[in-house]
Design an enzyme around this catalytic site. Structure first.
Site, mmCIF file in Angstrom:
data_model
loop_
_atom_site.group_PDB
_atom_site.id
_atom_site.type_symbol
_atom_site.label_atom_id
_atom_site.label_comp_id
_atom_site.label_asym_id
_atom_site.label_seq_id
_atom_site.Cartn_x
_atom_site.Cartn_y
_atom_site.Cartn_z
ATOM 1 N N ARG A 277 0.741 -1.333 -0.277
ATOM 2 C CA ARG A 277 0.063 -0.031 0.088
ATOM 3 C C ARG A 277 0.953 1.233 0.073
ATOM 4 O O ARG A 277 0.428 2.268 -0.224
ATOM 5 C CB ARG A 277 -0.895 0.156 1.202
ATOM 6 C CG ARG A 277 -2.028 -1.226 0.961
ATOM 7 C CD ARG A 277 -2.818 -1.220 2.613
ATOM 8 N NE ARG A 277 -1.937 -2.492 3.107
ATOM 9 C CZ ARG A 277 -2.268 -2.665 4.370
ATOM 10 N NH1 ARG A 277 -3.447 -2.138 4.957
ATOM 11 N NH2 ARG A 277 -1.499 -3.520 5.175
ATOM 12 N N TYR B 126 22.980 31.011 2.643
ATOM 13 C CA TYR B 126 23.363 29.507 2.760
ATOM 14 C C TYR B 126 24.756 29.430 3.593
ATOM 15 O O TYR B 126 25.729 29.848 2.961
ATOM 16 C CB TYR B 126 23.279 28.808 1.423
ATOM 17 C CG TYR B 126 23.913 27.443 1.566
ATOM 18 C CD1 TYR B 126 23.166 26.450 2.240
ATOM 19 C CD2 TYR B 126 25.005 26.872 0.916
ATOM 20 C CE1 TYR B 126 23.544 25.161 2.567
ATOM 21 C CE2 TYR B 126 25.608 25.594 1.244
ATOM 22 C CZ TYR B 126 24.942 24.857 1.944
ATOM 23 O OH TYR B 126 25.255 23.527 2.384
HETATM 24 C C1 UD1 Z 1 -1.785 -6.290 11.498
HETATM 25 C C2 UD1 Z 1 -2.590 -7.047 12.184
HETATM 26 C C3 UD1 Z 1 -4.023 -6.123 12.555
HETATM 27 C C4 UD1 Z 1 -3.364 -5.255 13.497
HETATM 28 C C5 UD1 Z 1 -2.290 -4.286 12.777
HETATM 29 C C6 UD1 Z 1 -1.802 -3.268 13.327
HETATM 30 C C7 UD1 Z 1 -2.620 -9.323 11.322
HETATM 31 C C8 UD1 Z 1 -2.979 -10.500 10.517
HETATM 32 N N1 UD1 Z 1 -3.155 -8.302 11.343
HETATM 33 O O1 UD1 Z 1 -2.442 -5.889 10.371
HETATM 34 O O2 UD1 Z 1 -4.820 -7.045 13.359
HETATM 35 O O3 UD1 Z 1 -4.362 -4.405 13.678
HETATM 36 O O4 UD1 Z 1 -1.305 -5.205 12.094
HETATM 37 O O5 UD1 Z 1 -0.774 -2.409 12.674
HETATM 38 O O6 UD1 Z 1 -1.487 -9.878 11.999
HETATM 39 N N2 UD1 Z 1 4.816 -8.941 7.760
HETATM 40 C C9 UD1 Z 1 5.823 -10.001 7.887
HETATM 41 N N3 UD1 Z 1 5.564 -10.947 6.987
HETATM 42 C C10 UD1 Z 1 4.316 -11.205 6.346
HETATM 43 C C11 UD1 Z 1 3.451 -10.442 6.513
HETATM 44 C C12 UD1 Z 1 3.672 -9.211 7.178
HETATM 45 O O7 UD1 Z 1 6.908 -9.872 8.118
HETATM 46 O O8 UD1 Z 1 4.235 -12.384 5.736
HETATM 47 C C13 UD1 Z 1 4.979 -7.955 8.519
HETATM 48 C C14 UD1 Z 1 5.034 -6.650 7.769
HETATM 49 O O9 UD1 Z 1 6.382 -6.170 7.378
HETATM 50 C C15 UD1 Z 1 4.459 -5.514 8.913
HETATM 51 C C16 UD1 Z 1 3.825 -6.551 10.050
HETATM 52 O O10 UD1 Z 1 4.199 -7.777 9.600
HETATM 53 O O11 UD1 Z 1 5.767 -4.923 9.566
HETATM 54 C C17 UD1 Z 1 2.358 -6.183 9.835
HETATM 55 O O12 UD1 Z 1 1.825 -6.429 8.610
HETATM 56 P P1 UD1 Z 1 0.872 -5.647 7.776
HETATM 57 O O13 UD1 Z 1 0.594 -6.324 6.395
HETATM 58 O O14 UD1 Z 1 1.112 -4.159 7.903
HETATM 59 O O15 UD1 Z 1 -0.414 -5.979 8.718
HETATM 60 P P2 UD1 Z 1 -1.748 -5.194 8.856
HETATM 61 O O16 UD1 Z 1 -2.631 -5.180 7.733
HETATM 62 O O17 UD1 Z 1 -1.657 -3.835 9.374
HETATM 63 CA CA CA Z 2 0.680 -2.580 9.431
#
Ligand code: UD1
Ligand code: CA
Length: 416
Positions: A13, A330
């Site tokens: 995103r 500057y």
């Molecule tokens: C996640 C939570 C949500 C919470 C939100 C808070 C889940 C399913 N959802 O959603 O409940 O409210 O965070 O910010 O956990 N990442 C990995 N590997 C992956 C997928 C993600 O390392 O395979 C990491 C991403 O880099 C990120 C973090 O996990 O730093 C969270 O992932 P993101 O996709 O941002 O989750 P949200 O949709 O925000």
């Molecule tokens: Ca997140």
């Protein structure tokens, strides 16, 4: 306590080539702030799960003491935690899990969360907060007040979507319970991912004690998923810094129109006029006037009582006390002595296309308007430059000399 930071995601995103956690806020990657919060609460050397552009993230982590764990394919937050299983072999205490895109949680909130977890003797605790607009977050589902599940936006019923208490993504897990629950989560959801959040419902059903503690305020729960979120976080960080300076006697005429990075020092009685941008590491003395429209960059130190006025940029420079640079100037790689006046339009030409060079200006110097100082160059104490002079390298100037012209040379003093 061992900690796992989840930082493998691409950050779709963000619509950006850069891995999400490496997006800079005031020049420092988001992930750097996360590691700082952890360190601030006494959590050292966390495991960081990396995946998307892993080598870039690994290179950033290397000097910071964090241990990188690779998640080859990004199959969800639950899958990401599974990747750290081997790393946790010797872990004794609870496991802290933290999303790499959540830099605003305060260390004291983390400490309060740890204390609540310990006191409750829960097998898993979730740090939650109330969001006015909970869109996109996992909702904390409670039945008769008891926490039963986390429901992701896409999988929630219209009723669940109305819940405002959301998951920050920060958890404390009993290690054994975590590892067992991870074996049981599936991909049966709208994203087809292994959700870490699914462990809650599983554990609850098996009779384990699960808790959600709404200890974070809304702004701490702000994650970074989009460019808009990144801008919000930048603004929030600046607001927090400005508030700290205000409490110590610094006047900001328009805090909303001013950006101050974390880690800036400003002395008492200084006034910051609107539309200033002050980068990390800058030190400003007491009773200074800054701006409007000033940009103070890294490595800059401003002495007490100095005026850095409108449309002035100062970069990697040491400015003495009671120096005036009031307009259109500057200063790059410059050292400026006490009591010196820099006329409107003073420019240090510090870059020759290959290297940056230093300008040294003594005490009580008068630099005439529109002077260009072609570095490396030295203006001794008490000297003056005429308006429009261009002072080139190796110009011989003695104390108290007046130099004028292009290239500038000393004005011959008439014999009496
Ligand atoms: C996640 C939570 C949500 C919470 C939100 C808070 C889940 C399913 N959802 O959603 O409940 O409210 O965070 O910010 O956990 N990442 C990995 N590997 C992956 C997928 C993600 O390392 O395979 C990491 C991403 O880099 C990120 C973090 O996990 O730093 C969270 O992932 P993101 O996709 O941002 O989750 P949200 O949709 O925000
Ligand atoms: Ca997140």
């Amino acid at each position: 306590m061992e900690a796992i930071v989840l930082a493998a995601g691409k950050g779709t995103r963000m619509c950006s080539e850069l891995p999400k956690v490496l997006h800079p806020v005031f020049g420092k990657p988001v992930l750097g702030y996360v590691l700082e919060v952890l360190a601030g609460a006494g959590v050292k050397d966390p495991y960081v799960v990396i995946g998307y552009k892993a080598e870039e993230v690994r290179a950033y982590l290397k000097p910071l003491g964090a241990v990188a764990v690779l998640q080859r394919e990004q199959k969800g937050t639950g899958h990401a935690v599974m990747m750290a299983k081997a790393a946790l072999k010797n872990a004794q205490g609870p496991i802290l899990i933290w999303p790499g895109d959540m830099p605003l949680v305060k260390p004291e909130t983390l400490k309060a969360f740890c204390a609540a977890h310990q006191k409750s003797r829960a097998h898993v605790s979730v740090l939650s907060c109330d969001q006015e607009n909970p869109f996109g977050y996992g909702r904390i589902v409670r039945e008769e007040g008891h926490f039963t599940a986390i429901r992701e936006e896409l999988d929630a019923t219209p009723e669940e979507r109305r819940i405002r208490e959301v998951n920050t993504g920060v958890y404390l897990f009993d290690k054994k319970v975590l590892l067992a629950a991870l074996e049981k989560i599936g991909q049966d959801n709208r994203k087809g991912e292994y959700y870490l959040t699914d462990t809650i419902e599983i554990l609850r059903r098996e009779g384990y004690c699960v808790e959600a503690f709404p200890l974070a305020i809304a702004e701490e729960g702000q994650g970074i998923n989009s460019q808009k979120d990144l801008a919000n976080v930048t603004k929030k960080m600046s607001e927090r810094e400005i508030a700290k300076h205000q409490d110590r006697g610094v006047t900001f005429m328009a805090p909303e129109q001013t950006f101050v990075a974390p880690g800036v020092k400003i002395g008492k009685g200084t006034t910051v006029y609107p539309w200033c941008f002050i980068e990390a590491g800058v030190e400003i003395g007491a009773k200074c006037e800054i701006g409007p429209f000033a940009k103070l960059r890294r490595g800059t130190v401003i002495g007490d009582g100095s005026v850095i006025g409108s449309f002035v940029e100062v970069n990697r420079s040491r400015v003495g006390k009671k120096v005036s640079a009031k307009h259109l100037t500057y200063l790059g790689d410059a050292v400026i002595g006490d009591g010196t006046n820099l006329g409107a339009g003073t420019i240090t030409a510090n870059f020759d296309g290959k290297k940056k060079h230093q300008t040294v200006i003594g005490k009580h110097v008068m630099i005439g308007s529109n002077t260009v100082l072609v570095a490396p160059v030295r203006i001794p104490d008490g000297a003056k430059t005429g308006a429009g002079s261009v002072v080139i390298p190796k110009t011989k100037i003695k104390k108290g000399d007046v130099v004028v012209g292009v290239p500038a040379r000393p004005v011959l003093k008439k014999k009496r």
